[in-house]
Motif scaffolding. Structure first.
Motif, PDB file in Angstrom:
ATOM      1  N   PHE A 155       0.610  17.251  11.017  1.00  0.00           N
ATOM      2  CA  PHE A 155       0.673  16.357   9.867  1.00  0.00           C
ATOM      3  C   PHE A 155       2.020  15.630   9.826  1.00  0.00           C
ATOM      4  CE2 PHE A 155       1.896  16.227   5.217  1.00  0.00           C
ATOM      5  CZ  PHE A 155       1.186  15.073   4.921  1.00  0.00           C
ATOM      6  N   ASP A 203       0.850  -1.197   0.000  1.00  0.00           N
ATOM      7  CA  ASP A 203       0.000   0.000   0.000  1.00  0.00           C
ATOM      8  C   ASP A 203       0.883   1.243   0.000  1.00  0.00           C
ATOM      9  OD1 ASP A 203      -2.415  -1.196   0.055  1.00  0.00           O
ATOM     10  OD2 ASP A 203      -2.713  -1.047   2.224  1.00  0.00           O
ATOM     11  N   ALA A 204       0.289   2.352  -0.400  1.00  0.00           N
ATOM     12  CA  ALA A 204       1.056   3.600  -0.482  1.00  0.00           C
ATOM     13  C   ALA A 204       1.733   3.941   0.844  1.00  0.00           C
ATOM     14  CB  ALA A 204       0.139   4.741  -0.904  1.00  0.00           C
ATOM     15  N   HIS A 205       1.012   3.758   1.967  1.00  0.00           N
ATOM     16  CA  HIS A 205       1.610   4.154   3.249  1.00  0.00           C
ATOM     17  C   HIS A 205       2.751   3.206   3.628  1.00  0.00           C
ATOM     18  CE1 HIS A 205      -0.847   0.973   5.120  1.00  0.00           C
ATOM     19  NE2 HIS A 205       0.015   1.036   6.092  1.00  0.00           N
ATOM     20  N   ILE A 256      11.829  13.324   7.248  1.00  0.00           N
ATOM     21  CA  ILE A 256      11.522  11.898   7.086  1.00  0.00           C
ATOM     22  C   ILE A 256      12.785  11.070   6.797  1.00  0.00           C
ATOM     23  CG2 ILE A 256      10.363  10.294   5.478  1.00  0.00           C
ATOM     24  CD1 ILE A 256       7.962  12.293   5.535  1.00  0.00           C
ATOM     25  N   LEU A 275      10.335   5.118   0.990  1.00  0.00           N
ATOM     26  CA  LEU A 275      10.171   5.773  -0.314  1.00  0.00           C
ATOM     27  C   LEU A 275       9.438   7.106  -0.133  1.00  0.00           C
ATOM     28  CD1 LEU A 275      10.236   5.521  -3.520  1.00  0.00           C
ATOM     29  CD2 LEU A 275       7.885   4.710  -3.302  1.00  0.00           C
ATOM     30  N   PHE A 276      10.041   8.145  -0.639  1.00  0.00           N
ATOM     31  CA  PHE A 276       9.441   9.485  -0.512  1.00  0.00           C
ATOM     32  C   PHE A 276       9.206  10.061  -1.898  1.00  0.00           C
ATOM     33  CE2 PHE A 276       9.775  14.105  -0.413  1.00  0.00           C
ATOM     34  CZ  PHE A 276       9.016  14.459   0.691  1.00  0.00           C
ATOM     35  N   ALA A 313     -10.517  17.352  10.558  1.00  0.00           N
ATOM     36  CA  ALA A 313     -10.250  18.685  10.014  1.00  0.00           C
ATOM     37  C   ALA A 313     -11.536  19.310   9.480  1.00  0.00           C
ATOM     38  CB  ALA A 313      -9.212  18.601   8.899  1.00  0.00           C
ATOM     39  N   GLN A 343       9.739  18.363   4.611  1.00  0.00           N
ATOM     40  CA  GLN A 343       9.186  17.052   4.967  1.00  0.00           C
ATOM     41  C   GLN A 343      10.205  15.953   4.661  1.00  0.00           C
ATOM     42  OE1 GLN A 343       5.362  16.564   3.053  1.00  0.00           O
ATOM     43  NE2 GLN A 343       4.560  18.470   3.889  1.00  0.00           N
ATOM     44  N   ALA A 393       3.937   7.530  12.236  1.00  0.00           N
ATOM     45  CA  ALA A 393       3.284   6.406  11.557  1.00  0.00           C
ATOM     46  C   ALA A 393       4.342   5.550  10.865  1.00  0.00           C
ATOM     47  CB  ALA A 393       2.258   6.918  10.554  1.00  0.00           C
ATOM     48  N   GLN A 394       5.328   6.216  10.266  1.00  0.00           N
ATOM     49  CA  GLN A 394       6.415   5.475   9.625  1.00  0.00           C
ATOM     50  C   GLN A 394       7.232   4.702  10.646  1.00  0.00           C
ATOM     51  OE1 GLN A 394       8.854   7.284   6.724  1.00  0.00           O
ATOM     52  NE2 GLN A 394       7.200   8.359   5.688  1.00  0.00           N
ATOM     53  N   THR A 425       2.587  13.263  12.796  1.00  0.00           N
ATOM     54  CA  THR A 425       1.776  12.058  12.635  1.00  0.00           C
ATOM     55  C   THR A 425       2.409  11.135  11.594  1.00  0.00           C
ATOM     56  OG1 THR A 425      -0.186  13.392  13.096  1.00  0.00           O
ATOM     57  CG2 THR A 425      -0.573  11.224  12.152  1.00  0.00           C
ATOM     58  N   ALA A 426       2.858  11.736  10.488  1.00  0.00           N
ATOM     59  CA  ALA A 426       3.457  10.957   9.403  1.00  0.00           C
ATOM     60  C   ALA A 426       4.742  10.268   9.869  1.00  0.00           C
ATOM     61  CB  ALA A 426       3.744  11.868   8.218  1.00  0.00           C
ATOM     62  N   MET A 470      -1.081   9.420   2.714  1.00  0.00           N
ATOM     63  CA  MET A 470      -0.597   8.034   2.704  1.00  0.00           C
ATOM     64  C   MET A 470       0.845   7.979   2.211  1.00  0.00           C
ATOM     65  SD  MET A 470      -3.956   6.022   1.353  1.00  0.00           S
ATOM     66  CE  MET A 470      -3.209   4.391   1.319  1.00  0.00           C
ATOM     67  N   GLN A 471       1.184   8.833   1.241  1.00  0.00           N
ATOM     68  CA  GLN A 471       2.550   8.851   0.729  1.00  0.00           C
ATOM     69  C   GLN A 471       3.526   9.285   1.819  1.00  0.00           C
ATOM     70  OE1 GLN A 471       5.619  10.256  -0.245  1.00  0.00           O
ATOM     71  NE2 GLN A 471       5.826   8.121  -0.940  1.00  0.00           N
ATOM     72  N   ARG A 472       2.998  10.004   2.797  1.00  0.00           N
ATOM     73  CA  ARG A 472       3.880  10.409   3.888  1.00  0.00           C
ATOM     74  C   ARG A 472       3.898   9.364   5.008  1.00  0.00           C
ATOM     75  NH1 ARG A 472       5.490  12.852   0.313  1.00  0.00           N
ATOM     76  NH2 ARG A 472       5.657  15.107   0.053  1.00  0.00           N
ATOM     77  N   GLY A 473       3.197   8.252   4.789  1.00  0.00           N
ATOM     78  CA  GLY A 473       3.303   7.141   5.745  1.00  0.00           C
ATOM     79  C   GLY A 473       2.086   6.903   6.613  1.00  0.00           C
ATOM     80  N   ILE A 474       1.041   7.734   6.447  1.00  0.00           N
ATOM     81  CA  ILE A 474      -0.135   7.598   7.310  1.00  0.00           C
ATOM     82  C   ILE A 474      -1.102   6.574   6.696  1.00  0.00           C
ATOM     83  CG2 ILE A 474      -2.038   8.849   8.408  1.00  0.00           C
ATOM     84  CD1 ILE A 474      -0.311  11.421   8.065  1.00  0.00           C
ATOM     85  N   PRO A 475      -1.450   5.513   7.430  1.00  0.00           N
ATOM     86  CA  PRO A 475      -2.370   4.517   6.870  1.00  0.00           C
ATOM     87  C   PRO A 475      -3.722   5.138   6.506  1.00  0.00           C
ATOM     88  CG  PRO A 475      -1.351   3.698   8.890  1.00  0.00           C
ATOM     89  CD  PRO A 475      -0.995   5.152   8.772  1.00  0.00           C
ATOM     90  N   ALA A 525       5.873   4.215   1.859  1.00  0.00           N
ATOM     91  CA  ALA A 525       6.487   5.333   2.583  1.00  0.00           C
ATOM     92  C   ALA A 525       7.228   4.806   3.809  1.00  0.00           C
ATOM     93  CB  ALA A 525       5.426   6.353   2.981  1.00  0.00           C
ATOM     94  N   GLY A 526       6.573   3.882   4.512  1.00  0.00           N
ATOM     95  CA  GLY A 526       7.183   3.302   5.711  1.00  0.00           C
ATOM     96  C   GLY A 526       8.488   2.587   5.390  1.00  0.00           C
ATOM     97  N   VAL A 576      -5.568  20.993   8.956  1.00  0.00           N
ATOM     98  CA  VAL A 576      -4.534  20.136   9.554  1.00  0.00           C
ATOM     99  C   VAL A 576      -3.223  20.920   9.532  1.00  0.00           C
ATOM    100  CG1 VAL A 576      -3.294  17.934   9.383  1.00  0.00           C
ATOM    101  CG2 VAL A 576      -5.678  18.072   8.632  1.00  0.00           C
TER     102      VAL A 576
END
Lengths: 248, 428
Positions: A101, A74-76, A165, A83-84, B393, A161, A108-109, A104-105, B377-382, A79-80, A96
């Protein structure tokens, strides 16, 4: 040594149309690659497909990232895994804050990788330091993500960012567009700080300008969904002088 | 026997047993008469009620409890550190806190002790409603609160605990008065104690005298298969101001009316509401703002979220009477549909009879911004977390209107928990 990224015969459709038609690319640790190409050649499609954007349908080929099948994630999760994607058009998220943001990101990673959360004070200290490096006003980070930011500020925010990251592979999609020459230098300096022996960088750009400040190891020309020529930084200069039609 | 006849018959039987003196008995009879005249519990064909599905109330013949309601004191957690009044099935639990300049009594006790406020207590509001009239006829218990001239009540938490069984209907009726220059901050909460407590119908009449300020926060909780209906009627006199922030979430059948009469020059009302409905949940939020005198202001901010099979409605009416010149009235309602099976209804109504006014209304409906979702999501948030952040928000304009930090984070946590549950339900 294992490549960070190994793309083999990648085919991608967008909106029913085949854009990437068998693309091959290998990025080894420590390398900086630049992909140049005319409008519509598939540069952004490559970036979006790598990041897992919905609507980008992979119809063939493989993408191995650090030896794992990237297309399964998945996309997230991509990232984890480190990959940026630096967005060509960074997205505004009203309501937000940047700080919220990004924290949180980041966490999450870390959670994805089974690492401990970064506490608030360490986070604040770090982001202040990185903002300073990019000559950004830290106060802007308290505002909503990219809302009311100028084109240049948005791009710098992408870089902020990225520096926070610390990705293994950064794909920067036209990060140089919309930047004046001073901003370009600052952003390039930022990019150079993550140029490390164990990292990889993929720069997608229209112009050679950025490559004066972030020197690539390889320059590829993408045309009609395929890489048609590969060279070193001199190729970018040649392109700038003669144009795509003459070089590719 | 029709439901109406049943109500009438039962009413006659129980009237002698209902508390209150002669005044109260007469008011009850008037209430029942009007309830029957208005056609009883409204069906979906009544225009103002089309979004409230009250069939279960009609069909299940909910009436006055036949057995005593739960009397054991349940466990409950206060939210704030403010003085607390807990009301169990209409009766104050223990003794009300003693606060300077603030009188807190049970409604029945107050009717005997201070009969002059009876008219306020019995008031039908600006627009007669069958549920309000039925409440008058059958009300048992409630609160009377009076805040003296220039007194300041920094915070008061009121918890209405509702027990009983599924055949119960409980009608609560409150009055809260602020004398001239008084200031108060009040939290209203309803908590149902049992899984299937039936129907709670709560009417609260407020009166804000000249220069008074009331900030009211409403948090409604309800267990599955129960009904919660109610009305706040607020009279706002010269230069007085009223603000209400309400959160309606996880409610199986909920209709709440807020009626405001801006009856003095320079009166001000601000209403904020967050409505969330997922599977098996329905919220109908109704406002009626009457500008009856010049130079009053009102602003309504409503944010509604419909998840998987959820249904929300906002019916907002603004009436500007002929002599209410220089009125400023704004209404804004944004809606977010999280799933194609969700439903939002928006019915703005502006009835303007004055000619020198500034009035606006706006309504939008949208889905989660897929571009923003991918960015996060690209920044890692599910995905689920990213969605929850975007919903939060979206509700920011309402939640951030809460000045109290404890309440704000409580609302945020509740919204987050709802999002999580709502997504789990979809997966089931």
């Amino acid at each position: 040594m294992k490549p960070i990224l190994s793309i083999d015969n990648l085919k991608v459709r967008v909106g029913g149309q085949e854009i990437l038609k068998g693309l091959n690319l290998k990025i080894m640790p420590g390398e900086v690659h630049a992909i140049m190409g005319p409008n519509g050649s598939g540069k952004s499609t490559l970036a979006n497909a790598l990041a897992g954007k919905p609507g980008y349908e992979v119809t063939g080929g493989t993408v191995l990232y650090k030896g794992i099948n990237l297309l399964d994630l998945d996309a997230h999760a991509r990232a984890g895994e480190g990959l940026f994607l630096g967005f060509q058009y960074p997205v505004e998220i009203p309501g937000v804050s940047n700080l919220n943001f990004l924290r949180t990101a980041l966490n999450a990673q870390r959670l994805y990788r089974g690492e401990e959360e970064m506490d608030a004070s360490t986070f604040l200290k770090k982001i202040k330091e990185k903002a300073k490096l990019l000559l950004m006003d830290f106060e802007m980070q308290k505002r909503a993500v990219n809302v009311g930011f100028s084109g240049g500020e948005k791009k710098r925010n992408e870089m902020l960012q990225m520096l926070m990251i610390e990705p293994t592979l950064a794909v920067l999609d036209e990060t140089d567009s919309g930047l004046d020459i001073d901003a370009l230098k600052i952003v390039a300096e930022g990019i150079n700080t993550i140029r490390l022996p164990d990292r990889g960088l993929l720069l997608i750009t229209h112009y050679q300008r950025l490559l004066n400040y972030v020197e690539p190891d390889f320059v590829h020309i993408l045309q009609d969904g395929k890489i048609v020529r590969t060279g070193d930084k001199e190729l970018a200069k040649e392109l700038e002088e003669k144009g795509y039609a003459a070089v590719a | 026997m029709t439901v109406l006849e049943t109500y009438k018959k039962e009413f006659k039987e129980i009237l002698p047993a209902l508390r209150g003196g002669q005044n109260m008995a007469r008011a009850r009879e008037r209430g029942m008469e009007r309830f029957v005249f208005l056609g009883g519990i409204p069906g979906p064909k009544a225009e103002d009620w089309r979004y409230s599905d009250l069939r279960a109330i009609r069909a299940r013949h909910l009436s006055r409890p036949k057995r005593p309601l739960a009397q054991t004191v349940p466990r409950f957690e206060p939210l704030t550190r403010w003085p607390l009044v807990a009301v169990l099935n209409g009766k104050i639990l223990g003794s009300a806190p003693a606060l300077e300049g603030v009188e807190i009594l049970g409604a029945e006790q107050a009717l005997e002790k201070i009969p002059v406020w009876a008219d306020e207590y019995f008031s039908p509001g600006m627009e007669e409603s069958p549920l309000e009239r039925l409440n008058l006829a059958l009300s048992e218990g409630g609160l009377f609160i009076n805040i003296a001239k220039n007194a300041v009540l920094e915070g008061l938490e009121i918890i209405f605990l509702e027990g009983g069984d599924k055949k119960n209907a409980h009608h609560l009726r409150n009055f809260i008065g602020l004398e001239a220059g008084a200031t108060a901050q009040i939290l209203f909460r309803t908590i149902s104690l049992e899984k299937n407590p039936g129907w709670t119908n709560m009417v609260s009449n407020f009166s804000l005298s000249e220069g008074a300020h009331l900030s009211l926060v409403c948090d409604f909780e309800q267990k599955e298969k129960s009904f919660l209906t109610g009305r706040n009627f607020v009279k706002v006199d010269k230069r007085a101001s009223f603000s209400q922030v309400s959160l309606a979430l996880g409610l199986t059948a909920h209709r709440f009316e807020t009626e405001v009469n801006l009856m003095g020059k320079g009166a001000d009302a601000r209403l904020f509401a967050a409505l969330l409905a997922g599977r098996g949940e329905a919220v109908d939020f109704v406002t009626r703002i009457h500008h009856s005198r010049p130079q009053a202001k009102s602003r309504q901010t409503v944010r509604a979220v419909a998840g998987f099979e959820g249904k929300t409605a906002f019916q907002g009416r603004v009436v500007v009477e002929e002599n209410a010149q220089k009125t400023v009235a704004h209404q804004n309602c944004s809606n977010l549909i999280l799933d194609p099976s969700g439903e939002v209804n928006i019915k703005p109504e502006l009835l303007i009879f004055a000619d020198d006014v500034v009035c606006s209304h706006g309504a939008t409906v949208g889905e989660i911004d897929e571009v923003a979702l991918f960015y996060m999501m690209q920044r890692g948030i599910p995905k689920a977390e990213a969605k929850a952040i975007l919903v939060r928000a979206f509700l920011g304009d309402v939640v951030e209107s809460l000045e109290n930090e404890v309440l704000r984070s409580y609302f945020e946590d509740k919204i987050e928990a709802w999002m999580k549950q709502s997504m789990d339900r979809k997966q089931r």
